[in-house]
Structure formats: structure tokens, C-alpha cells
Motif scaffolding. Sequence first.
Motif, PDB file in Angstrom:
ATOM      1  N   CYS A 124       0.844  -1.196   0.000  1.00 13.83           N
ATOM      2  CA  CYS A 124       0.000   0.000   0.000  1.00 13.83           C
ATOM      3  C   CYS A 124       0.880   1.248   0.000  1.00 13.83           C
ATOM      4  CB  CYS A 124      -0.918   0.010   1.219  1.00 13.83           C
ATOM      5  SG  CYS A 124      -1.876   1.543   1.402  1.00 13.83           S
ATOM      6  N   GLU A 125       0.898   1.979  -1.089  1.00 12.20           N
ATOM      7  CA  GLU A 125       1.602   3.262  -1.152  1.00 12.20           C
ATOM      8  C   GLU A 125       0.622   4.373  -0.728  1.00 12.20           C
ATOM      9  OE1 GLU A 125       3.558   6.316  -1.069  1.00 12.20           O
ATOM     10  OE2 GLU A 125       4.758   4.559  -1.658  1.00 12.20           O
ATOM     11  N   ASP A 191      -9.911   5.308   0.469  1.00  8.65           N
ATOM     12  CA  ASP A 191      -9.225   4.118  -0.040  1.00  8.65           C
ATOM     13  C   ASP A 191      -8.097   3.671   0.887  1.00  8.65           C
ATOM     14  OD1 ASP A 191      -7.575   6.250  -0.673  1.00  8.65           O
ATOM     15  OD2 ASP A 191      -7.794   6.009  -2.838  1.00  8.65           O
ATOM     16  N   LEU A 192      -7.979   4.309   2.063  1.00  7.64           N
ATOM     17  CA  LEU A 192      -7.065   3.857   3.109  1.00  7.64           C
ATOM     18  C   LEU A 192      -7.741   4.120   4.443  1.00  7.64           C
ATOM     19  CD1 LEU A 192      -4.375   2.850   4.228  1.00  7.64           C
ATOM     20  CD2 LEU A 192      -3.452   5.161   3.928  1.00  7.64           C
ATOM     21  N   VAL A 193      -7.997   3.060   5.202  1.00  2.00           N
ATOM     22  CA  VAL A 193      -8.674   3.165   6.504  1.00  2.00           C
ATOM     23  C   VAL A 193      -7.786   2.504   7.544  1.00  2.00           C
ATOM     24  CG1 VAL A 193     -10.697   2.473   7.860  1.00  2.00           C
ATOM     25  CG2 VAL A 193     -10.973   3.186   5.473  1.00  2.00           C
ATOM     26  N   ILE A 194      -7.464   3.254   8.601  1.00  2.60           N
ATOM     27  CA  ILE A 194      -6.547   2.752   9.623  1.00  2.60           C
ATOM     28  C   ILE A 194      -7.172   2.904  11.003  1.00  2.60           C
ATOM     29  CG2 ILE A 194      -4.298   3.076  10.735  1.00  2.60           C
ATOM     30  CD1 ILE A 194      -3.299   4.207   8.052  1.00  2.60           C
ATOM     31  N   GLY A 217     -11.603  -2.128  -2.922  1.00  7.52           N
ATOM     32  CA  GLY A 217     -10.439  -1.324  -3.254  1.00  7.52           C
ATOM     33  C   GLY A 217      -9.826  -0.579  -2.085  1.00  7.52           C
ATOM     34  N   THR A 218     -10.444  -0.673  -0.922  1.00  5.43           N
ATOM     35  CA  THR A 218      -9.940   0.030   0.253  1.00  5.43           C
ATOM     36  C   THR A 218      -8.895  -0.816   0.964  1.00  5.43           C
ATOM     37  OG1 THR A 218     -12.100   1.092   0.567  1.00  5.43           O
ATOM     38  CG2 THR A 218     -10.583   1.132   2.441  1.00  5.43           C
ATOM     39  N   LEU A 239     -14.545  -9.034   2.915  1.00  2.00           N
ATOM     40  CA  LEU A 239     -15.093  -8.170   1.870  1.00  2.00           C
ATOM     41  C   LEU A 239     -14.126  -8.001   0.697  1.00  2.00           C
ATOM     42  CD1 LEU A 239     -16.636  -5.447   4.196  1.00  2.00           C
ATOM     43  CD2 LEU A 239     -17.906  -7.062   2.766  1.00  2.00           C
ATOM     44  N   GLY A 240     -12.956  -8.625   0.784  1.00  5.21           N
ATOM     45  CA  GLY A 240     -11.996  -8.559  -0.310  1.00  5.21           C
ATOM     46  C   GLY A 240     -11.002  -7.426  -0.227  1.00  5.21           C
ATOM     47  N   CYS A 241     -10.891  -6.779   0.928  1.00  5.95           N
ATOM     48  CA  CYS A 241      -9.950  -5.677   1.102  1.00  5.95           C
ATOM     49  C   CYS A 241      -8.545  -6.203   1.389  1.00  5.95           C
ATOM     50  CB  CYS A 241     -10.371  -4.773   2.265  1.00  5.95           C
ATOM     51  SG  CYS A 241     -11.983  -3.986   2.066  1.00  5.95           S
ATOM     52  N   ALA A 242      -7.550  -5.533   0.861  1.00  4.41           N
ATOM     53  CA  ALA A 242      -6.172  -5.790   1.263  1.00  4.41           C
ATOM     54  C   ALA A 242      -5.974  -5.198   2.661  1.00  4.41           C
ATOM     55  CB  ALA A 242      -5.202  -5.164   0.277  1.00  4.41           C
ATOM     56  N   THR A 243      -5.124  -5.825   3.473  1.00  5.53           N
ATOM     57  CA  THR A 243      -5.033  -5.424   4.880  1.00  5.53           C
ATOM     58  C   THR A 243      -3.601  -5.478   5.403  1.00  5.53           C
ATOM     59  OG1 THR A 243      -5.350  -7.668   5.750  1.00  5.53           O
ATOM     60  CG2 THR A 243      -7.344  -6.350   5.345  1.00  5.53           C
ATOM     61  N   MET A 244      -3.414  -4.833   6.558  1.00  3.87           N
ATOM     62  CA  MET A 244      -2.190  -4.991   7.336  1.00  3.87           C
ATOM     63  C   MET A 244      -2.570  -5.073   8.803  1.00  3.87           C
ATOM     64  SD  MET A 244       1.344  -2.744   7.605  1.00  3.87           S
ATOM     65  CE  MET A 244       0.754  -1.436   8.689  1.00  3.87           C
ATOM     66  N   THR A 245      -2.149  -6.123   9.472  1.00  3.35           N
ATOM     67  CA  THR A 245      -2.434  -6.286  10.900  1.00  3.35           C
ATOM     68  C   THR A 245      -1.434  -5.495  11.727  1.00  3.35           C
ATOM     69  OG1 THR A 245      -1.003  -8.206  11.157  1.00  3.35           O
ATOM     70  CG2 THR A 245      -3.279  -8.630  10.452  1.00  3.35           C
TER      71      THR A 245
END
Length: 269
Positions: A124-125, A191-194, A217-218, A239-245
Motif C-alpha cells: 500500500c503506497e 481508499d485507506l482506513v486505519i 479497493g480500500t 469483503l476482499g480488502c487488502a489489509t495490514m495487521t
Amino acid sequence: MLDTYSGATRVLFIVGDPIAQVKSPAGVTRPLREAGADAIVVPAHVAPADLPDFFAMCRRMPNVDGIIVTVPHKFAALALCDDATPASHSIGAANAVRRSAGGGWFGDMCDGEGYVAGLRKAGCEPRGRRALLVGAGGAGSAIAHALVDAGVSSLALHEADVERREALAAKLRAYGPVVPEVGSADPSGFDLVINATPMGMREGDLLPVQVERLVPGTFVGCVVTQPVVPPLIAAARELGCATMTGAGMFEAVRERLVDFYLALYRPAA
């Protein structure tokens, strides 16, 4: 790598309330010792009211070289430092404190820089993204500054404590070109949720955002390290979102913590 401890081993505490969930004791001790430092990280469960006494006690212990700081002490820790980096002063918090040559406490705040490094490693850039940040505590403040440095196109802050949210917004307005907005639990349009709060650490915690409004796409990130897959991340993945734990953040921040403390043990040039 050093594989034994002795009375000569240097001590670094990690302080928090609670403390059982942290991974730094092993995660930071191992690379320090692999680099040849005879040091060990020890967990300390300290309530907020006792933090000044804890710092004062550690100052009087010659074998204690520093204190790693976690929730909820990062803001309070800066006030207990004798000096700190410019970034730490700007954010108003410290997550790493080491003993200076004069014996005082020197602080830094590397959560934000580490978080952005973790995002990039996860694919994620942040540059050009529309970001929603939940939480304006120590980690949230650091991440907010780092997102601005990374070039997000917009940044919305969602924080239940309005005073805390506005305090961070004021710092950001003075800090960089991105004017922060007031966010909510609705992630629509971002498109970026933290999630930079502890929400999800305890069973029964509410989700920090309305996950049903996330779209594939988020990119969704969360600072929680225990459980390994927090509820927000689990829901986003469904939901198909890319993630970072939180583990992704921890790994990147750990590298910066190790470098911060290795400066104490490297031979003088």
C-alpha cells in the motif's frame, strides 16, 4: 548472538497498561542480542498514575538504559524526558526513551514512520490516497504526521474524544500541507482506513468503522497485535480488502526501535 544473561546484562523496560499483549520483549531483545548488545527487554505493567515514579526509579537504576513506551503512556512519557527528537516534540509523544550521555532521558516517536514503512511493505503506497484515521492517541498522532509526510491527498480524523481530535488537527494544520477533516465511523469514499485505537483487543469490543460500507479497493490497517487477526481485519478480508495487521506495524517499528537502542551499544567512532 549472545545466548546468556548475567549481572552485567543491560535492561530496557517496556511499559504499558495493560502489558500482557506486547511482543517487544522477545521481538526487540532478539535482534539487539544478534547485533552483539548484552541487553534484554523486560515488560512492566504500570498504571498511568505511577508512570512518573516509574521513570524516576529507572533513572536511579544504573543498569537500566531505556524504556519502550506503549499504550496509554506515550503522551505522558514525553513530559518525563529531558530532551527528544523534533518529531517527538511535534507529535507531543514518545514511544522510545533512552539514557543520554548526561544520564537524562532522551525520547523519540517512531510509530508513524514505522507504520508507513509497514504499509509500503504490505503493498500500500499512501501517496495520493484518501485516508481515514480512527484514533488520535499517541500512535494515531504519529501515524497522522507520517501519512502527511507520505503524501496522502486527504486525511480525515475520527476520534470519540473531541478535544483530543481537535488538538491533533491543530498540530497537523501547522505541520504540513494537508488540512485534516472531521471523519466518522463511515469509511465510504476512502481508499485507506486505519484503526489506531485498541478497539478489537478485547472480546466484545465494537468495530472502529462500519465495515459493511468498506469496498474491495480500500486498504485497511489496524494497530492491534493481539488477537493476531483483529475483528476489523477479519471483516475487511471477508469483503476482499487488502489489509495490514498490527504485526506488520510492529515489525517495521521494531527495526527502528532496535536502531534507536543500538546507538547506546555501538563503539564510539
